[in-house]
Design a protein around this motif. Structure first.
Motif, PDB file in Angstrom:
ATOM      1  N   THR A 141       4.909  -2.509 -76.000  1.00  0.00           N
ATOM      2  CA  THR A 141       6.155  -3.439 -75.964  1.00  0.00           C
ATOM      3  C   THR A 141       5.527  -3.269 -74.370  1.00  0.00           C
ATOM      4  O   THR A 141       5.446  -5.072 -73.996  1.00  0.00           O
ATOM      5  CB  THR A 141       7.428  -3.134 -75.227  1.00  0.00           C
ATOM      6  OG1 THR A 141       7.779  -2.804 -76.767  1.00  0.00           O
ATOM      7  CG2 THR A 141       8.318  -3.746 -74.758  1.00  0.00           C
ATOM      8  N   ASP A 150      14.812  -4.110 -76.843  1.00  0.00           N
ATOM      9  CA  ASP A 150      14.565  -2.801 -76.955  1.00  0.00           C
ATOM     10  C   ASP A 150      15.990  -2.345 -76.420  1.00  0.00           C
ATOM     11  O   ASP A 150      16.550  -3.199 -76.468  1.00  0.00           O
ATOM     12  CB  ASP A 150      13.543  -2.470 -76.134  1.00  0.00           C
ATOM     13  CG  ASP A 150      12.052  -2.374 -75.941  1.00  0.00           C
ATOM     14  OD1 ASP A 150      11.768  -3.098 -76.953  1.00  0.00           O
ATOM     15  OD2 ASP A 150      11.823  -1.574 -75.093  1.00  0.00           O
ATOM     16  N   THR A 153      11.671  -0.498 -79.169  1.00  0.00           N
ATOM     17  CA  THR A 153      11.986  -1.791 -79.968  1.00  0.00           C
ATOM     18  C   THR A 153      12.758  -1.653 -81.791  1.00  0.00           C
ATOM     19  O   THR A 153      12.234  -0.447 -81.670  1.00  0.00           O
ATOM     20  CB  THR A 153      10.258  -2.212 -80.022  1.00  0.00           C
ATOM     21  OG1 THR A 153       9.960  -2.303 -79.077  1.00  0.00           O
ATOM     22  CG2 THR A 153      10.918  -3.525 -80.331  1.00  0.00           C
ATOM     23  N   ASP A 191       9.080  -7.699 -80.486  1.00  0.00           N
ATOM     24  CA  ASP A 191       8.503  -7.756 -79.307  1.00  0.00           C
ATOM     25  C   ASP A 191       8.516  -9.293 -80.187  1.00  0.00           C
ATOM     26  O   ASP A 191       7.327  -9.306 -80.654  1.00  0.00           O
ATOM     27  CB  ASP A 191       7.555  -6.997 -78.709  1.00  0.00           C
ATOM     28  CG  ASP A 191       8.178  -5.425 -78.296  1.00  0.00           C
ATOM     29  OD1 ASP A 191       9.672  -5.829 -77.639  1.00  0.00           O
ATOM     30  OD2 ASP A 191       7.059  -5.005 -78.380  1.00  0.00           O
TER      31      ASP A 191
END
Ligand SMILES: Nc1nc2c(ncn2[C@@H]2O[C@H](COP(=O)(O)OP(=O)(O)OP(=O)(O)O)[C@@H](O)[C@H]2O)c(=O)[nH]1
Ligand SMILES: [Mg+2]
Length: 186
Positions: free
Chosen positions: A19, A34, A49, A53
């Protein structure tokens, strides 16, 4: 005008920096899923996460690279296959401070086996500022064992030491992958 869209996927264990990397590389605010980690001691970070992402890296006016990050936690592995659809390459990020990073290497290459037999992979080792060993050479030495039973599309993938927070390191890693996908890119 020709618009080039390229998709690459970042994977690796919890805390490897997926991330962080996508937000450093992306030219747009990243879309992230997240959530508060239920076991903070296990993850040593407050957020993890849970789905994906997403960011975009613009190489030039016409070339975009879509960056997708997977969850590191195995319980969200149903996302892994979904996220690789249409992808052109894989970045495996490994955390050098984890108890057995060679096992992580083998685990993620096996988990993405169907993907990495058809598209190139590059490997980025993070947190070497906290723990210097193993070295990139040690990881290269373990690649054969980590891919027993199948053959990677790019037979000898490059292994880089990177800081997951450093945009220049991440660019180098990503460009190494993009050039192995298409030497003419960018
Ligand atoms: N010291 C150090 N910290 C790093 C490095 N790379 C990343 N980090 C930090 O390590 C943490 C990584 O967290 P994330 O980016 O959420 O990790 P992730 O891989 O997305 O983890 P999950 O989503 O839980 O699978 C962040 O706090 C980063 O700032 C590095 O090379 N050195
Ligand atoms: Mg993450």
């Amino acid at each position: 005008m020709v618009q080039e869209n390229n998709k690459i996927v970042f994977t690796g264990p919890v805390g490897a920096g997926k991330t962080t990397a996508i937000s450093a590389l992306s030219d747009i605010p990243i879309i992230s899923t997240d959530a508060q980690a239920s076991d903070m001691t296990l993850n040593r970070k407050p957020q993890t996460t849970v789905a994906m992402d997403y960011g975009i890296m613009k190489l030039d006016e016409n070339t975009k690279v879509h960056l997708y990050g997977t969850p590191g936690q195995e319980r969200f592995d149903f996302m892994w296959d979904i996220l690789t659809v249409g992808g052109l390459g894989l970045v495996v990020m490994l955390d050098n401070t984890r108890p057995n990073p060679f096992k992580d290497l083998a685990f993620f290459l096996h988990s993405f086996q169907n993907y990495v037999i058809t598209v190139p992979v590059v490997i980025g080792i993070t947190k070497t500022d906290i723990k210097a060993y193993p070295s990139v050479y040690d990881y290269s030495d373990h690649l054969e064992e980590a891919t027993r039973g199948f053959t990677l599309f790019n037979k000898i993938p490059p292994v880089f030491e990177i800081d997951g927070r450093n945009k220049e390191d991440l660019k180098l890693l990503t460009m190494a992958l993009l050039y192995s996908i298409d030497p003419g890119i960018g």
